[in-house]
Enzyme design. Structure first.
Site, PDB file in Angstrom:
ATOM      1  N   TRP A  83       0.771  -1.307  -0.019  1.00 35.03           N
ATOM      2  CA  TRP A  83       0.008   0.126   0.077  1.00 35.03           C
ATOM      3  C   TRP A  83       0.737   1.268   0.058  1.00 35.03           C
ATOM      4  O   TRP A  83       0.247   2.340  -0.167  1.00 35.03           O
ATOM      5  CB  TRP A  83      -1.045  -0.008   1.155  1.00 35.03           C
ATOM      6  CG  TRP A  83      -0.246  -0.530   2.439  1.00 35.03           C
ATOM      7  CD1 TRP A  83      -0.219  -1.660   3.195  1.00 35.03           C
ATOM      8  CD2 TRP A  83       0.628   0.562   3.332  1.00 35.03           C
ATOM      9  NE1 TRP A  83       0.813  -1.520   4.267  1.00 35.03           N
ATOM     10  CE2 TRP A  83       1.229  -0.274   4.421  1.00 35.03           C
ATOM     11  CE3 TRP A  83       1.022   1.935   3.205  1.00 35.03           C
ATOM     12  CZ2 TRP A  83       1.794   0.267   5.341  1.00 35.03           C
ATOM     13  CZ3 TRP A  83       1.801   2.433   4.138  1.00 35.03           C
ATOM     14  CH2 TRP A  83       2.378   1.713   5.284  1.00 35.03           C
ATOM     15  N   ASN A  84       2.013   1.038   0.350  1.00 39.01           N
ATOM     16  CA  ASN A  84       2.816   2.415   0.523  1.00 39.01           C
ATOM     17  C   ASN A  84       3.405   3.370  -0.674  1.00 39.01           C
ATOM     18  O   ASN A  84       3.410   4.290  -0.571  1.00 39.01           O
ATOM     19  CB  ASN A  84       4.062   2.235   1.514  1.00 39.01           C
ATOM     20  CG  ASN A  84       5.220   1.026   0.834  1.00 39.01           C
ATOM     21  OD1 ASN A  84       4.794   0.441  -0.177  1.00 39.01           O
ATOM     22  ND2 ASN A  84       6.365   1.250   1.253  1.00 39.01           N
TER      23      ASN A  84
ATOM     24  N   LYS B 174      -2.411  -8.517  -7.891  1.00 41.67           N
ATOM     25  CA  LYS B 174      -3.170  -8.562  -6.478  1.00 41.67           C
ATOM     26  C   LYS B 174      -2.508  -7.117  -5.637  1.00 41.67           C
ATOM     27  O   LYS B 174      -1.639  -7.459  -5.280  1.00 41.67           O
ATOM     28  CB  LYS B 174      -3.255  -9.688  -5.636  1.00 41.67           C
ATOM     29  CG  LYS B 174      -4.116  -9.449  -4.595  1.00 41.67           C
ATOM     30  CD  LYS B 174      -3.662 -10.168  -3.136  1.00 41.67           C
ATOM     31  CE  LYS B 174      -2.942  -9.206  -2.418  1.00 41.67           C
ATOM     32  NZ  LYS B 174      -3.990  -7.964  -1.969  1.00 41.67           N
TER      33      LYS B 174
ATOM     34  N   GLY C 172       6.403  -6.569  -0.161  1.00 40.36           N
ATOM     35  CA  GLY C 172       5.638  -6.235   1.327  1.00 40.36           C
ATOM     36  C   GLY C 172       6.538  -6.955   2.340  1.00 40.36           C
ATOM     37  O   GLY C 172       7.787  -6.766   2.236  1.00 40.36           O
TER      38      GLY C 172
ATOM     39  N   GLU D 109      10.617  -8.179  -2.716  1.00 40.12           N
ATOM     40  CA  GLU D 109      11.238  -6.997  -1.934  1.00 40.12           C
ATOM     41  C   GLU D 109      10.663  -6.845  -0.737  1.00 40.12           C
ATOM     42  O   GLU D 109       9.425  -6.579  -0.640  1.00 40.12           O
ATOM     43  CB  GLU D 109      10.661  -5.654  -3.133  1.00 40.12           C
ATOM     44  CG  GLU D 109      11.238  -5.924  -4.384  1.00 40.12           C
ATOM     45  CD  GLU D 109      12.617  -5.508  -4.546  1.00 40.12           C
ATOM     46  OE1 GLU D 109      13.377  -4.988  -3.669  1.00 40.12           O
ATOM     47  OE2 GLU D 109      13.183  -5.717  -5.847  1.00 40.12           O
TER      48      GLU D 109
ATOM     49  N   CYS E 198      10.154   1.227   2.427  1.00 42.81           N
ATOM     50  CA  CYS E 198      10.993   0.048   2.710  1.00 42.81           C
ATOM     51  C   CYS E 198      12.263   0.404   2.707  1.00 42.81           C
ATOM     52  O   CYS E 198      12.976  -0.038   3.718  1.00 42.81           O
ATOM     53  CB  CYS E 198      10.759  -0.909   1.541  1.00 42.81           C
ATOM     54  SG  CYS E 198      11.182  -0.197  -0.066  1.00 42.81           S
TER      55      CYS E 198
ATOM     56  N   GLU F 273      11.793  -2.574  12.165  1.00 41.14           N
ATOM     57  CA  GLU F 273      11.494  -1.761  11.160  1.00 41.14           C
ATOM     58  C   GLU F 273      10.184  -0.783  11.642  1.00 41.14           C
ATOM     59  O   GLU F 273       9.105  -1.268  12.156  1.00 41.14           O
ATOM     60  CB  GLU F 273      10.854  -2.387   9.758  1.00 41.14           C
ATOM     61  CG  GLU F 273      10.617  -1.702   8.424  1.00 41.14           C
ATOM     62  CD  GLU F 273      10.213  -2.185   7.368  1.00 41.14           C
ATOM     63  OE1 GLU F 273       9.591  -3.231   7.581  1.00 41.14           O
ATOM     64  OE2 GLU F 273      10.447  -2.082   6.241  1.00 41.14           O
TER      65      GLU F 273
ATOM     66  N   GLU G 134      14.352  -5.216  -8.968  1.00 46.04           N
ATOM     67  CA  GLU G 134      13.524  -4.415  -9.963  1.00 46.04           C
ATOM     68  C   GLU G 134      14.213  -3.134 -10.360  1.00 46.04           C
ATOM     69  O   GLU G 134      14.870  -2.425  -9.647  1.00 46.04           O
ATOM     70  CB  GLU G 134      12.123  -3.914  -9.178  1.00 46.04           C
ATOM     71  CG  GLU G 134      11.343  -5.152  -8.951  1.00 46.04           C
ATOM     72  CD  GLU G 134      10.137  -4.872  -8.164  1.00 46.04           C
ATOM     73  OE1 GLU G 134       9.840  -4.011  -7.544  1.00 46.04           O
ATOM     74  OE2 GLU G 134       9.297  -5.816  -8.450  1.00 46.04           O
TER      75      GLU G 134
END
Ligand code: NAP
Length: 487
Positions: A155-156, A179, A232, A254, A288, A389, A466
């Site tokens: 969601w971030n 998704k 996530g 990731e 992240c 975190e 990525e």
């Protein structure tokens, strides 16, 4: 032509085989700054996920057979449409995710850049010919698309995470089912409408919002899905690794991080404090590769903390659509609770709150999940806040003396995504960057995500990359073909 109004306050189905399918079970999407409803999406399960995988599977042979130029054209048009709709898409990002509009615009521009970059990279996928072991033998090495890919995003960064996964997958010739996170699916809905308008053939890209565990299971159990790419938490990433074993699915992960910032005594202290703030308070600390803990040498600790605190106190917190806002809410109340629990734990263990350290309440923040931008000193590396975190707007500062000891401390984390270093000493730049056990190191700056560079971590921060040509390799299989020409 899609617009923010077509996305907001509407009910969206799943997108499979070029059609939107409404289903009775739905979930509300709310604005984290107000709690207000901003849209409604399908709450799909295994049946719909399987339908989408079947559509992707049927579309795969034709998409894989198209020329790179044909696939690139779709991605180029997508990038152009994203840019043409940047304000409207950014508004959707802000309303469902909370970040200030200026940050959402940056994210949308970044999202368009991934599509543009992989439109170009599609044309650079090439094989090799290597010398054979006999005069009559030729060895060819081909790169071919992996097949149907299941993509799961957080969601971030609800827009850029989508294009960061879809663009290399589509460029490589794969077909996909996405998704998105249930808290921020509307940006993905918007991006899919633009992708449809860009001429993406039916079934090539499919979107399923719904029950994460069920959709994840379909990705792992459906034999047509050959790869899953996930961004996530490390916790869910480990679950997916376990689930992937049965069919030996290819995975890109990731995951979470615990990024240190290390400020050495020869650093430009003002630049370091400014860089620390730009990174730490972006997206209210929900990044992240966001700095988790700031390690500052004792010789420069006082001026660093002074500038940090002064600038953090001045940050204007509010609704992301308000033009004055520099920091928005956290994604939900659970995120506020998590950040505050870590702050309280640190304070109990001897930390000092320089500024912030509490939830924001009162009329302006009512019903929103706001936390005050916070600076903590007196932090020691064994405190929970330094180990876990934070994913919130809290800047814990550790004062250190010894270079060797600080490197051992920051490398002791199980994570290994990003690290940040400030120093003017060129010898130290290389020595420290070589010793840091992280997938990415930024020196004298705190920004990392660009389409041309390989973003990703080591250790429990994941595997795969990525961005760059590395990003497209994740969606390609290597085939070795040995041709014997005759006796
Ligand atoms: P999360 O809970 O792991 O969720 C991420 C995605 O996984 C969401 O779409 C979620 O769906 C889905 N999911 C949850 N349970 C699942 C399951 N059993 N099977 C399949 N999918 C499942 O993580 P988050 O809290 O949203 O995101 C924050 C984390 O992401 C942080 O740790 C952050 O560091 C990391 N992150 C990493 C990167 C990177 O590039 N390394 C980038 C961004 C974020 P629902 O929303 O429906 O639950």
């Amino acid at each position: 032509m899609p617009s923010a109004e077509v996305i907001l306050h509407q009910t969206h189905g799943i997108f499979a085989n070029g059609q939107w399918h409404r289903i009775p079970d739905t979930r509300a999407v709310t604005d984290p700054a107000t709690g207000n409803l901003v849209g409604t999406v399908a709450y799909a399960g295994k049946t719909e996920a399987a339908l989408a995988v079947d559509a992707a599977s049927q579309a795969f042979p034709d998409w894989a057979a198209r020329t790179a130029e044909e696939r690139a054209l779709v991605l180029e048009r997508w990038a152009d449409l994203i840019s043409a709709h940047r304000e409207e898409l950014a508004k959707v990002v802000t309303l469902e995710q909370g970040k200030p509009l200026a940050e959402a615009l940056d994210e949308v521009d970044g999202a368009a850049k991934f599509a543009k970059w992989y439109a170009e990279e599609a044309k650079r996928v090439a094989g090799e010919v290597v010398p054979g072991s006999a005069r009559n033998r030729r060895i060819l090495i081909w790169r071919q698309p992996v097949g149907v890919c299941g993509l799961i995003t957080p969601w971030n960064y609800p827009a850029s995470m989508v294009t960061r996964k879809l663009s290399p997958a589509l460029a490589a010739g794969c077909t996909v089912v996405l998704k998105p996170a249930l808290q921020t699916p509307l940006s993905a809905v918007f991006l899919f409408r633009l992708l449809q308008e860009a001429g993406c053939p039916d079934g090539v890209a499919n979107l399923v919002t719904g029950r994460a565990a069920d959709i994840g299971e379909v990705f792992m159990q459906h034999p047509a899905v050959r790869k899953v790419s996930f961004t996530g938490s490390t916790e869910v990433g480990k679950l997916l690794i376990r689930q992937s074993a049965d069919q030996v699915k290819r995975l890109s992960l990731e995951l979470g991080g615990n990024a240190p910032l290390i400020v050495f005594p020869d650093a430009d202290v003002e630049a370091a404090a400014d860089g620390a703030i730009a990174n730490k308070f972006e997206n209210a600390g929900q990044m992240c590769n966001g700095i988790n803990v700031m390690y500052v040498h004792e010789q420069v600790a006082a001026p660093f903390i002074e500038r940090l605190a002064e600038r953090v106190q001045a940050l204007r917190v509010g609704h992301g659509l308000h033009p004055e806002t520099q920091m928005g809410p956290l994604i939900d109340h659970a995120a506020v609770h998590h950040a505050h629990t870590l702050v309280e734990d640190a304070v109990r263990a001897g930390a000092r709150v320089v500024t912030g350290g509490h939830q924001l309440t009162g009329e302006r923040y009512e019903r929103g999940s706001f936390y005050a931008p916070t600076v903590l000193t007196g932090i020691t590396p064994h405190m929970r806040i330094a180990q876990e975190e934070i994913f919130g707007p809290v800047a814990p500062v550790v004062v250190f003396r010894d270079e060797d000891a600080v490197l051992k401390t920051v490398n002791a984390t199980p994570y290994g995504l990003a690290a940040y270093v400030y120093t003017r000493d060129v010898r130290r730049v290389f020595e420290v960057a070589e010793r840091l056990e992280f997938g990415m190191v930024a020196v004298n700056g705190t920004s990392l995500s660009v389409p041309q560079a390989p973003f990703g971590g080591i250790k429990e921060s994941g595997e795969g990359r990525e961005g760059g040509h590395f990003g497209i390799e994740e969606y390609l299989n290597i085939k070795y073909v040995s041709v014997t020409l005759g006796p």
